[in-house]
Scaffold this motif. Structure first.
Motif, PDB file in Angstrom:
ATOM      1  N   THR A  49      54.627  19.552  81.211  1.00 34.34           N
ATOM      2  CA  THR A  49      55.927  20.143  80.898  1.00 34.34           C
ATOM      3  C   THR A  49      55.951  20.777  79.509  1.00 34.34           C
ATOM      4  OG1 THR A  49      56.975  18.457  82.275  1.00 34.34           O
ATOM      5  CG2 THR A  49      58.410  19.663  80.764  1.00 34.34           C
ATOM      6  N   PHE A  50      55.299  20.164  78.548  1.00 32.97           N
ATOM      7  CA  PHE A  50      55.332  20.624  77.155  1.00 32.97           C
ATOM      8  C   PHE A  50      53.917  20.922  76.670  1.00 32.97           C
ATOM      9  CE2 PHE A  50      58.918  17.719  77.758  1.00 32.97           C
ATOM     10  CZ  PHE A  50      59.975  18.560  77.423  1.00 32.97           C
ATOM     11  N   GLU A  51      53.227  21.781  77.406  1.00 33.80           N
ATOM     12  CA  GLU A  51      51.821  22.063  77.135  1.00 33.80           C
ATOM     13  C   GLU A  51      51.591  22.668  75.748  1.00 33.80           C
ATOM     14  OE1 GLU A  51      48.090  24.481  79.106  1.00 33.80           O
ATOM     15  OE2 GLU A  51      49.996  24.429  80.119  1.00 33.80           O
ATOM     16  N   ARG A  52      52.300  23.726  75.430  1.00 30.35           N
ATOM     17  CA  ARG A  52      52.210  24.345  74.099  1.00 30.35           C
ATOM     18  C   ARG A  52      53.611  24.771  73.720  1.00 30.35           C
ATOM     19  NH1 ARG A  52      47.323  28.239  72.746  1.00 30.35           N
ATOM     20  NH2 ARG A  52      48.560  28.201  70.889  1.00 30.35           N
ATOM     21  N   VAL A  53      54.170  24.117  72.726  1.00 29.35           N
ATOM     22  CA  VAL A  53      55.533  24.411  72.304  1.00 29.35           C
ATOM     23  C   VAL A  53      55.591  24.518  70.788  1.00 29.35           C
ATOM     24  CG1 VAL A  53      56.641  23.315  74.299  1.00 29.35           C
ATOM     25  CG2 VAL A  53      56.171  21.956  72.272  1.00 29.35           C
ATOM     26  N   TRP A  54      56.534  25.337  70.316  1.00 25.90           N
ATOM     27  CA  TRP A  54      56.822  25.430  68.890  1.00 25.90           C
ATOM     28  C   TRP A  54      57.959  24.465  68.572  1.00 25.90           C
ATOM     29  CZ3 TRP A  54      54.190  27.928  65.184  1.00 25.90           C
ATOM     30  CH2 TRP A  54      53.294  28.922  65.569  1.00 25.90           C
ATOM     31  N   LEU A  56      53.061  24.392  66.156  1.00 33.79           N
ATOM     32  CA  LEU A  56      52.674  24.639  67.540  1.00 33.79           C
ATOM     33  C   LEU A  56      51.812  23.486  67.993  1.00 33.79           C
ATOM     34  CD1 LEU A  56      52.434  26.566  70.024  1.00 33.79           C
ATOM     35  CD2 LEU A  56      50.357  27.472  68.929  1.00 33.79           C
ATOM     36  N   GLY A  57      52.135  22.931  69.140  1.00 34.04           N
ATOM     37  CA  GLY A  57      51.330  21.823  69.616  1.00 34.04           C
ATOM     38  C   GLY A  57      51.701  21.384  71.014  1.00 34.04           C
ATOM     39  N   GLU A  58      51.237  20.202  71.347  1.00 33.10           N
ATOM     40  CA  GLU A  58      51.398  19.634  72.683  1.00 33.10           C
ATOM     41  C   GLU A  58      52.062  18.264  72.577  1.00 33.10           C
ATOM     42  OE1 GLU A  58      48.360  18.959  76.336  1.00 33.10           O
ATOM     43  OE2 GLU A  58      47.727  18.057  74.440  1.00 33.10           O
ATOM     44  N   VAL A  59      53.013  18.029  73.456  1.00 37.06           N
ATOM     45  CA  VAL A  59      53.623  16.707  73.533  1.00 37.06           C
ATOM     46  C   VAL A  59      52.758  15.870  74.465  1.00 37.06           C
ATOM     47  CG1 VAL A  59      55.668  15.384  74.175  1.00 37.06           C
ATOM     48  CG2 VAL A  59      55.931  17.652  73.157  1.00 37.06           C
ATOM     49  N   THR A  60      52.379  14.705  74.008  1.00 40.36           N
ATOM     50  CA  THR A  60      51.525  13.829  74.806  1.00 40.36           C
ATOM     51  C   THR A  60      51.969  12.380  74.621  1.00 40.36           C
ATOM     52  OG1 THR A  60      49.209  13.295  75.344  1.00 40.36           O
ATOM     53  CG2 THR A  60      49.758  13.573  72.998  1.00 40.36           C
ATOM     54  N   LEU A  61      51.323  11.500  75.301  1.00 38.31           N
ATOM     55  CA  LEU A  61      51.631  10.077  75.196  1.00 38.31           C
ATOM     56  C   LEU A  61      50.370   9.335  74.790  1.00 38.31           C
ATOM     57  CD1 LEU A  61      54.054   7.947  76.617  1.00 38.31           C
ATOM     58  CD2 LEU A  61      51.865   7.271  77.554  1.00 38.31           C
ATOM     59  N   GLU A  85      48.588   6.446  75.287  1.00 39.86           N
ATOM     60  CA  GLU A  85      48.714   5.469  76.373  1.00 39.86           C
ATOM     61  C   GLU A  85      48.619   4.015  75.920  1.00 39.86           C
ATOM     62  OE1 GLU A  85      46.442   6.297  79.946  1.00 39.86           O
ATOM     63  OE2 GLU A  85      46.574   8.445  79.528  1.00 39.86           O
ATOM     64  N   LYS A  86      47.758   3.722  74.986  1.00 37.58           N
ATOM     65  CA  LYS A  86      47.581   2.316  74.571  1.00 37.58           C
ATOM     66  C   LYS A  86      48.853   1.708  74.011  1.00 37.58           C
ATOM     67  CE  LYS A  86      42.657   2.160  74.025  1.00 37.58           C
ATOM     68  NZ  LYS A  86      42.267   1.311  75.113  1.00 37.58           N
ATOM     69  N   ARG A  87      49.680   2.539  73.335  1.00 34.84           N
ATOM     70  CA  ARG A  87      50.930   2.029  72.758  1.00 34.84           C
ATOM     71  C   ARG A  87      52.158   2.427  73.560  1.00 34.84           C
ATOM     72  NH1 ARG A  87      49.732   3.981  66.972  1.00 34.84           N
ATOM     73  NH2 ARG A  87      48.177   2.515  66.289  1.00 34.84           N
ATOM     74  N   GLY A  88      51.989   3.333  74.505  1.00 32.37           N
ATOM     75  CA  GLY A  88      53.137   3.806  75.271  1.00 32.37           C
ATOM     76  C   GLY A  88      54.105   4.618  74.427  1.00 32.37           C
ATOM     77  N   GLN A  89      53.577   5.302  73.408  1.00 31.99           N
ATOM     78  CA  GLN A  89      54.424   6.088  72.512  1.00 31.99           C
ATOM     79  C   GLN A  89      54.081   7.564  72.650  1.00 31.99           C
ATOM     80  OE1 GLN A  89      53.333   4.252  68.769  1.00 31.99           O
ATOM     81  NE2 GLN A  89      55.238   3.099  68.750  1.00 31.99           N
ATOM     82  N   TYR A  90      55.133   8.371  72.764  1.00 34.94           N
ATOM     83  CA  TYR A  90      54.834   9.791  72.828  1.00 34.94           C
ATOM     84  C   TYR A  90      54.765  10.373  71.436  1.00 34.94           C
ATOM     85  CZ  TYR A  90      59.497  11.952  72.117  1.00 34.94           C
ATOM     86  OH  TYR A  90      60.670  12.420  71.600  1.00 34.94           O
ATOM     87  N   GLN A  91      53.979  11.453  71.312  1.00 35.70           N
ATOM     88  CA  GLN A  91      53.787  12.085  70.019  1.00 35.70           C
ATOM     89  C   GLN A  91      53.528  13.569  70.210  1.00 35.70           C
ATOM     90  OE1 GLN A  91      50.385  10.412  68.006  1.00 35.70           O
ATOM     91  NE2 GLN A  91      48.973  10.970  69.612  1.00 35.70           N
ATOM     92  N   PHE A  92      53.708  14.291  69.133  1.00 31.84           N
ATOM     93  CA  PHE A  92      53.473  15.727  69.111  1.00 31.84           C
ATOM     94  C   PHE A  92      52.153  15.950  68.396  1.00 31.84           C
ATOM     95  CE2 PHE A  92      54.589  19.969  67.138  1.00 31.84           C
ATOM     96  CZ  PHE A  92      54.542  20.682  68.326  1.00 31.84           C
ATOM     97  N   VAL A  93      51.175  16.532  69.082  1.00 40.60           N
ATOM     98  CA  VAL A  93      49.866  16.803  68.493  1.00 40.60           C
ATOM     99  C   VAL A  93      49.838  18.274  68.082  1.00 40.60           C
ATOM    100  CG1 VAL A  93      47.368  16.813  68.837  1.00 40.60           C
ATOM    101  CG2 VAL A  93      48.770  14.999  69.863  1.00 40.60           C
ATOM    102  N   VAL A  94      49.804  18.497  66.777  1.00 42.19           N
ATOM    103  CA  VAL A  94      49.917  19.830  66.202  1.00 42.19           C
ATOM    104  C   VAL A  94      48.556  20.519  66.170  1.00 42.19           C
ATOM    105  CG1 VAL A  94      50.529  21.100  64.097  1.00 42.19           C
ATOM    106  CG2 VAL A  94      51.893  19.104  64.809  1.00 42.19           C
ATOM    107  N   GLU A  95      48.552  21.781  66.601  1.00 39.69           N
ATOM    108  CA  GLU A  95      47.319  22.563  66.495  1.00 39.69           C
ATOM    109  C   GLU A  95      47.429  23.637  65.414  1.00 39.69           C
ATOM    110  OE1 GLU A  95      46.675  26.245  69.562  1.00 39.69           O
ATOM    111  OE2 GLU A  95      47.171  24.340  70.471  1.00 39.69           O
ATOM    112  N   LYS A  96      48.652  24.071  65.114  1.00 35.37           N
ATOM    113  CA  LYS A  96      48.884  25.105  64.101  1.00 35.37           C
ATOM    114  C   LYS A  96      50.219  24.811  63.427  1.00 35.37           C
ATOM    115  CE  LYS A  96      49.519  30.089  63.666  1.00 35.37           C
ATOM    116  NZ  LYS A  96      49.602  31.364  64.364  1.00 35.37           N
ATOM    117  N   MET A  97      50.271  25.057  62.104  1.00 37.50           N
ATOM    118  CA  MET A  97      51.513  24.813  61.386  1.00 37.50           C
ATOM    119  C   MET A  97      51.680  25.883  60.318  1.00 37.50           C
ATOM    120  SD  MET A  97      52.967  21.217  59.850  1.00 37.50           S
ATOM    121  CE  MET A  97      51.384  20.709  59.245  1.00 37.50           C
ATOM    122  N   GLU A  98      52.928  26.326  60.153  1.00 40.31           N
ATOM    123  CA  GLU A  98      53.227  27.300  59.116  1.00 40.31           C
ATOM    124  C   GLU A  98      54.548  26.941  58.456  1.00 40.31           C
ATOM    125  OE1 GLU A  98      55.087  30.959  61.660  1.00 40.31           O
ATOM    126  OE2 GLU A  98      52.944  30.594  61.901  1.00 40.31           O
TER     127      GLU A  98
END
Length: 133
Positions: free
Chosen positions: A28-33, A85-90, A92-105
């Motif tokens: 759902t949130f593959e690459r989002v700003w 810019l990044g991807e929303v993921t989970l 799994e070991k902690r069951g916590q979702y996070q935003f993994v950033v690939e680019k930032m400005e």
């Protein structure tokens, strides 16, 4: 004791549920700003950085890994408004979702100005100009 209708329901393990939720988030949130302010920024010796992006109503646990931190040409610090810019993921070991950033400005006139000062401080602008002239 389970009643008759509950016996036929799918029972998920924690790992199965976390894996399924991760898949939904990533699809759902593959690459989002995301726009937010840096908070609790911590860069580790591994090159990975962990922080929160926040606005007036919420915060988002975020990470930027070594291969992406190398592309950042400004000093990341608490209070700085950014677009990421990044991807929303989970995780799994902690069951916590996070935003993994690939680019930032930096965002906003002040942030862009500060970023340009950082670029000049590190000679980044000069290296680019020399490369193309």
């Amino acid at each position: 004791m389970l009643n008759g209708s509950e016996e036929t329901k799918k029972i998920w393990t924690v790992s199965e549920l976390n894996r399924a939720v991760r898949q939904v988030l990533e699809d759902t949130f593959e690459r989002v700003w995301v726009e937010g302010e840096i908070s609790n920024y911590k860069l580790y010796p591994s090159g990975h950085a962990y922080f929160s992006l926040k606005d007036g109503d919420g915060q988002l646990s975020s990470a930027i890994f070594r291969f992406s931190t190398r592309g950042i040409r400004f000093e990341v610090r608490d209070g700085l408004a950014v677009l990421a810019l990044g991807e929303v993921t989970l995780y799994e070991k902690r069951g916590q979702y996070q935003f993994v950033v690939e680019k930032m400005e930096p965002k906003g006139k002040t942030s862009v100005f500060l970023a340009r000062l950082e670029e000049e401080r590190w000679g980044f602008t000069e290296r680019i100009q020399n490369k193309w002239h």
